[in-house]
Design a protein around this motif. Structure first.
Motif, PDB file in Angstrom:
ATOM      1  N   VAL A  25       0.803  -1.228   0.000  1.00  0.00           N
ATOM      2  CA  VAL A  25       0.000   0.000   0.000  1.00  0.00           C
ATOM      3  C   VAL A  25       0.835   1.276   0.000  1.00  0.00           C
ATOM      4  CG1 VAL A  25      -1.672   1.374   1.312  1.00  0.00           C
ATOM      5  CG2 VAL A  25      -2.009  -1.088   1.085  1.00  0.00           C
ATOM      6  N   ALA A  26       1.792   1.408   0.931  1.00  0.00           N
ATOM      7  CA  ALA A  26       2.392   2.729   1.192  1.00  0.00           C
ATOM      8  C   ALA A  26       3.055   3.335  -0.050  1.00  0.00           C
ATOM      9  CB  ALA A  26       3.390   2.645   2.340  1.00  0.00           C
ATOM     10  N   GLY A  27       3.961   2.604  -0.695  1.00  0.00           N
ATOM     11  CA  GLY A  27       4.599   3.130  -1.900  1.00  0.00           C
ATOM     12  C   GLY A  27       3.621   3.300  -3.046  1.00  0.00           C
ATOM     13  N   PRO A  28       2.824   2.265  -3.361  1.00  0.00           N
ATOM     14  CA  PRO A  28       1.879   2.388  -4.470  1.00  0.00           C
ATOM     15  C   PRO A  28       0.830   3.479  -4.292  1.00  0.00           C
ATOM     16  CG  PRO A  28       2.311   0.080  -4.019  1.00  0.00           C
ATOM     17  CD  PRO A  28       2.988   0.863  -2.935  1.00  0.00           C
ATOM     18  N   PHE A  29       0.345   3.711  -3.051  1.00  0.00           N
ATOM     19  CA  PHE A  29      -0.644   4.774  -2.873  1.00  0.00           C
ATOM     20  C   PHE A  29      -0.012   6.147  -3.071  1.00  0.00           C
ATOM     21  CE2 PHE A  29      -3.455   7.445  -0.045  1.00  0.00           C
ATOM     22  CZ  PHE A  29      -4.536   7.434  -0.908  1.00  0.00           C
ATOM     23  N   CYS A  30       1.244   6.299  -2.634  1.00  0.00           N
ATOM     24  CA  CYS A  30       1.949   7.567  -2.845  1.00  0.00           C
ATOM     25  C   CYS A  30       2.065   7.876  -4.335  1.00  0.00           C
ATOM     26  CB  CYS A  30       3.333   7.489  -2.198  1.00  0.00           C
ATOM     27  SG  CYS A  30       4.329   8.980  -2.391  1.00  0.00           S
ATOM     28  N   THR A  31       2.480   6.905  -5.125  1.00  0.00           N
ATOM     29  CA  THR A  31       2.641   7.158  -6.558  1.00  0.00           C
ATOM     30  C   THR A  31       1.300   7.298  -7.263  1.00  0.00           C
ATOM     31  OG1 THR A  31       2.831   4.793  -7.058  1.00  0.00           O
ATOM     32  CG2 THR A  31       4.876   5.989  -6.625  1.00  0.00           C
ATOM     33  N   LEU A  32       0.250   6.656  -6.734  1.00  0.00           N
ATOM     34  CA  LEU A  32      -1.084   6.853  -7.296  1.00  0.00           C
ATOM     35  C   LEU A  32      -1.488   8.317  -7.191  1.00  0.00           C
ATOM     36  CD1 LEU A  32      -3.839   5.870  -8.396  1.00  0.00           C
ATOM     37  CD2 LEU A  32      -4.489   5.404  -6.021  1.00  0.00           C
ATOM     38  N   LEU A  33      -1.197   8.949  -6.060  1.00  0.00           N
ATOM     39  CA  LEU A  33      -1.528  10.357  -5.890  1.00  0.00           C
ATOM     40  C   LEU A  33      -0.806  11.217  -6.930  1.00  0.00           C
ATOM     41  CD1 LEU A  33      -1.273  10.502  -2.000  1.00  0.00           C
ATOM     42  CD2 LEU A  33      -3.368  10.484  -3.357  1.00  0.00           C
ATOM     43  N   LEU A  34       0.445  10.867  -7.212  1.00  0.00           N
ATOM     44  CA  LEU A  34       1.201  11.608  -8.230  1.00  0.00           C
ATOM     45  C   LEU A  34       0.633  11.348  -9.622  1.00  0.00           C
ATOM     46  CD1 LEU A  34       4.801  10.937  -6.858  1.00  0.00           C
ATOM     47  CD2 LEU A  34       3.323  12.912  -6.411  1.00  0.00           C
ATOM     48  N   ALA A  35       0.220  10.104  -9.882  1.00  0.00           N
ATOM     49  CA  ALA A  35      -0.410   9.789 -11.170  1.00  0.00           C
ATOM     50  C   ALA A  35      -1.703  10.578 -11.346  1.00  0.00           C
ATOM     51  CB  ALA A  35      -0.679   8.293 -11.266  1.00  0.00           C
ATOM     52  N   ASP A  36      -2.466  10.722 -10.254  1.00  0.00           N
ATOM     53  CA  ASP A  36      -3.713  11.484 -10.325  1.00  0.00           C
ATOM     54  C   ASP A  36      -3.468  12.946 -10.655  1.00  0.00           C
ATOM     55  OD1 ASP A  36      -5.627   9.528  -9.914  1.00  0.00           O
ATOM     56  OD2 ASP A  36      -5.537   9.669  -7.737  1.00  0.00           O
ATOM     57  N   LEU A  37      -2.258  13.422 -10.414  1.00  0.00           N
ATOM     58  CA  LEU A  37      -1.908  14.802 -10.744  1.00  0.00           C
ATOM     59  C   LEU A  37      -1.199  14.911 -12.093  1.00  0.00           C
ATOM     60  CD1 LEU A  37      -0.755  15.996  -7.216  1.00  0.00           C
ATOM     61  CD2 LEU A  37      -2.824  16.685  -8.430  1.00  0.00           C
ATOM     62  N   TYR A 178       1.884  12.177   3.214  1.00  0.00           N
ATOM     63  CA  TYR A 178       3.036  13.015   3.552  1.00  0.00           C
ATOM     64  C   TYR A 178       4.130  12.874   2.495  1.00  0.00           C
ATOM     65  CZ  TYR A 178       1.575  14.572   8.202  1.00  0.00           C
ATOM     66  OH  TYR A 178       0.939  15.200   9.247  1.00  0.00           O
ATOM     67  N   GLY A 179       4.313  11.659   1.982  1.00  0.00           N
ATOM     68  CA  GLY A 179       5.317  11.452   0.947  1.00  0.00           C
ATOM     69  C   GLY A 179       5.012  12.247  -0.307  1.00  0.00           C
ATOM     70  N   ALA A 180       3.755  12.212  -0.744  1.00  0.00           N
ATOM     71  CA  ALA A 180       3.383  12.962  -1.946  1.00  0.00           C
ATOM     72  C   ALA A 180       3.575  14.463  -1.737  1.00  0.00           C
ATOM     73  CB  ALA A 180       1.930  12.655  -2.322  1.00  0.00           C
ATOM     74  N   ILE A 181       3.211  14.965  -0.557  1.00  0.00           N
ATOM     75  CA  ILE A 181       3.397  16.389  -0.267  1.00  0.00           C
ATOM     76  C   ILE A 181       4.886  16.747  -0.315  1.00  0.00           C
ATOM     77  CG2 ILE A 181       3.215  18.142   1.541  1.00  0.00           C
ATOM     78  CD1 ILE A 181       0.633  16.648   2.442  1.00  0.00           C
ATOM     79  N   ALA A 182       5.724  15.893   0.295  1.00  0.00           N
ATOM     80  CA  ALA A 182       7.163  16.173   0.321  1.00  0.00           C
ATOM     81  C   ALA A 182       7.767  16.120  -1.078  1.00  0.00           C
ATOM     82  CB  ALA A 182       7.864  15.183   1.244  1.00  0.00           C
ATOM     83  N   ILE A 183       7.293  15.179  -1.899  1.00  0.00           N
ATOM     84  CA  ILE A 183       7.796  15.092  -3.280  1.00  0.00           C
ATOM     85  C   ILE A 183       7.450  16.358  -4.054  1.00  0.00           C
ATOM     86  CG2 ILE A 183       7.438  13.892  -5.480  1.00  0.00           C
ATOM     87  CD1 ILE A 183       7.140  11.293  -3.752  1.00  0.00           C
ATOM     88  N   LEU A 184       6.219  16.825  -3.911  1.00  0.00           N
ATOM     89  CA  LEU A 184       5.818  18.053  -4.606  1.00  0.00           C
ATOM     90  C   LEU A 184       6.673  19.235  -4.144  1.00  0.00           C
ATOM     91  CD1 LEU A 184       1.934  17.651  -4.525  1.00  0.00           C
ATOM     92  CD2 LEU A 184       3.465  17.220  -6.451  1.00  0.00           C
ATOM     93  N   ALA A 185       6.945  19.287  -2.841  1.00  0.00           N
ATOM     94  CA  ALA A 185       7.785  20.367  -2.323  1.00  0.00           C
ATOM     95  C   ALA A 185       9.205  20.268  -2.874  1.00  0.00           C
ATOM     96  CB  ALA A 185       7.802  20.328  -0.799  1.00  0.00           C
ATOM     97  N   ALA A 186       9.738  19.038  -2.954  1.00  0.00           N
ATOM     98  CA  ALA A 186      11.097  18.841  -3.464  1.00  0.00           C
ATOM     99  C   ALA A 186      11.186  19.207  -4.951  1.00  0.00           C
ATOM    100  CB  ALA A 186      11.538  17.404  -3.237  1.00  0.00           C
ATOM    101  N   LEU A 187      10.150  18.863  -5.716  1.00  0.00           N
ATOM    102  CA  LEU A 187      10.137  19.247  -7.133  1.00  0.00           C
ATOM    103  C   LEU A 187      10.087  20.761  -7.276  1.00  0.00           C
ATOM    104  CD1 LEU A 187       7.673  16.560  -8.580  1.00  0.00           C
ATOM    105  CD2 LEU A 187      10.131  16.742  -9.049  1.00  0.00           C
ATOM    106  N   ARG A 188       9.306  21.401  -6.428  1.00  0.00           N
ATOM    107  CA  ARG A 188       9.238  22.876  -6.460  1.00  0.00           C
ATOM    108  C   ARG A 188      10.592  23.480  -6.111  1.00  0.00           C
ATOM    109  NH1 ARG A 188       9.602  27.332  -7.179  1.00  0.00           N
ATOM    110  NH2 ARG A 188       8.219  29.082  -6.671  1.00  0.00           N
ATOM    111  N   GLN A 189      11.244  22.919  -5.103  1.00  0.00           N
ATOM    112  CA  GLN A 189      12.550  23.429  -4.706  1.00  0.00           C
ATOM    113  C   GLN A 189      13.592  23.206  -5.794  1.00  0.00           C
ATOM    114  OE1 GLN A 189      14.229  21.694  -1.054  1.00  0.00           O
ATOM    115  NE2 GLN A 189      14.470  23.791  -0.305  1.00  0.00           N
ATOM    116  N   ARG A 190      13.464  22.087  -6.504  1.00  0.00           N
ATOM    117  CA  ARG A 190      14.407  21.794  -7.581  1.00  0.00           C
ATOM    118  C   ARG A 190      14.341  22.843  -8.678  1.00  0.00           C
ATOM    119  NH1 ARG A 190      13.975  16.230 -11.015  1.00  0.00           N
ATOM    120  NH2 ARG A 190      12.306  17.428 -12.000  1.00  0.00           N
ATOM    121  N   GLU A 191      13.178  23.442  -8.872  1.00  0.00           N
ATOM    122  CA  GLU A 191      13.053  24.494  -9.881  1.00  0.00           C
ATOM    123  C   GLU A 191      13.979  25.664  -9.575  1.00  0.00           C
ATOM    124  OE1 GLU A 191       8.993  25.650 -10.079  1.00  0.00           O
ATOM    125  OE2 GLU A 191       8.283  23.681 -10.753  1.00  0.00           O
ATOM    126  N   THR A 192      14.265  25.861  -8.286  1.00  0.00           N
ATOM    127  CA  THR A 192      15.138  26.966  -7.870  1.00  0.00           C
ATOM    128  C   THR A 192      16.598  26.553  -7.798  1.00  0.00           C
ATOM    129  OG1 THR A 192      13.332  27.930  -6.584  1.00  0.00           O
ATOM    130  CG2 THR A 192      15.568  28.655  -6.039  1.00  0.00           C
TER     131      THR A 192
END
Length: 400
Positions: A25-37, A178-192
């Motif tokens: 569940v934990a890894g697959p649900f995290c990536t599902l959230l990213l797929a939904d976006l 929390y993982g999906a939120i952190a990934i989105l934050a890390a991607l945003r930070q990578r832009e800078t």
């Protein structure tokens, strides 16, 4: 690398490729959230069996069919030279990697963060584990372990009864969020910064975060909450009650206005009784009040009581089982469930939840079916410029 159709409307994570080394569940649900976006998620599985819940049991199959929609499946043996080469070429095209294997597994396979950041410093690497680094980090962990250790299990269930876990994988899914939120934050930070990073997401500490106000309560008042059942010590009445047709409903007026509205709807004068005329008085006499209301609610059929209290502005809800949820008219009207073809278990179509958020700037995606094991291996290998002969050679080696 983009394998899926680009006919969908623009999504926030268009152009982002995610590699999933996940199971259960934990890894697959995290990536599902990213797929939904809008991210393209490539689920990497071992050629022999794949995700450990594939075709494992009715519940395991159902879990797989839900959390793995909208993904591509590639089979790779990461211990083989050919499989590792394919993985490295996939990594060159990827932005994010998510893994939730046991402690030390990715390092033994040579695909830990320190291994990969050398050649892919832009990579956002998310590890979902049982615990953050510290005394517990090597302990085996499952969802109920986090529920038990976090205090969540201690407040779940009824007083005088054994502790029980929440009826879904709440710790796994909380860590995923929390993982999906952190990934989105890390991607945003990578832009800078132009740099990727590792984010570590623990089941235990994530579930502790859900218990935050109870921890604050214990710290401030030196008291420990008992199991809550369906109630809450801050309000009374606030519980489940039987109706005349033997169904359960939750009733929970959480303001003085709602309490008066409840009494007026029931055509009783409990709000004028000094035992119940304030929130403090109702808490002090909660057992007596609940007994009176149990008798009052027995006078009504469920639908009658729901209509009566909803019209009065009182929070009330039927205690639905999953069959009732699947046929809920509001979920039907809001298109909250999507239909996919089950690839594990008995097959056929099943309805599963969609991404629940509505945004004015992007739509919810049209879901694709969960993938059969390795269904997209050849397509992805061709996208990586492997020839038919090279693909066949990899198959003969057992690398894919």
């Amino acid at each position: 690398m983009t394998i899926a159709s680009d006919s969908e409307p623009a999504m926030p994570l268009d152009g982002v490729t995610v590699l999933e080394l996940g199971h259960i569940v934990a890894g697959p649900f995290c990536t599902l959230l990213l797929a939904d976006l809008g991210a393209e998620v490539v689920k990497i599985e071992h050629p022999e069996g794949g995700d450990s819940v594939r075709d494992s049991s009715p519940v395991g199959n159902s879990s797989f069919n839900y959390v793995n929609r909208d993904k591509l499946s590639v089979t790779l043996d990461l211990k083989s030279e050919g499989g590792r080469t394919v993985f490295e070429r996939l990594l060159e095209e990827s932005d994010v990697l998510v893994e939730n294997f046991g402690p030390g597994t990715v390092e033994r396979l040579g695909v830990g963060y320190e291994d990969l950041r050398v050649n892919r410093p832009e990579l956002v690497y998310c590890s979902i584990k049982g615990f953050n680094r510290g005394p517990y980090e090597g302990y085996p962990a499952l969802d109920p372990v986090a529920e038990a250790m976090s205090g969540l299990m201690s407040v779940t269930g009824n007083p005088g009864q054994p502790p029980v876990r929440v009826g879904t994988s709440i710790a796994d899914m909380t860590a995923s969020l929390y993982g999906a939120i952190a990934i989105l934050a890390a991607l945003r930070q990578r832009e800078t910064t132009g740099e990727g990073q590792k984010v570590e997401v623990p089941l235990f500490e994530s579930t502790v975060a859900l218990m935050g106000y109870w921890l604050a309560y214990t710290e401030a008042y030196d008291a420990v909450p008992e199991p809550l059942g369906a109630g809450h010590p801050n309000w009374s009445p606030y519980d489940v009650f039987r109706t005349g047709d033997e169904s359960w409903v939750f009733v929970g007026p959480s303001s003085e206005r709602q309490w008066v509205a409840l009494c007026e709807a029931l055509d009783c004068s409990l709000h004028e009784d000094e035992r119940f005329d304030s929130a403090e008085a109702r808490r002090a006499n909660a057992e007596e009040l609940d007994a009176i209301l149990h008798a009052e609610f027995r006078r009504f059929e469920t639908d009658e009581l729901l209509e009566l209290l909803r019209d009065a502005g009182v929070p009330v809800a039927p205690v639905n089982d999953t069959r009732a949820v699947c046929s809920d008219p509001h979920l039907e009207a809001t298109d909250a469930l999507t239909t996919v073809e089950a690839v594990e278990g008995d097959g056929g179509t099943v309805r599963v939840p969609r991404f629940p958020v509505l945004a004015s700037g992007f739509p919810r995606i049209t879901s694709s079916d969960p993938p059969r094991l390795g269904a997209d291996t050849e397509v992805i290998l061709r996208a990586l410029d492997y020839t038919a002969e090279e693909i066949e050679a990899l198959r003969e080696q057992g690398a894919v």
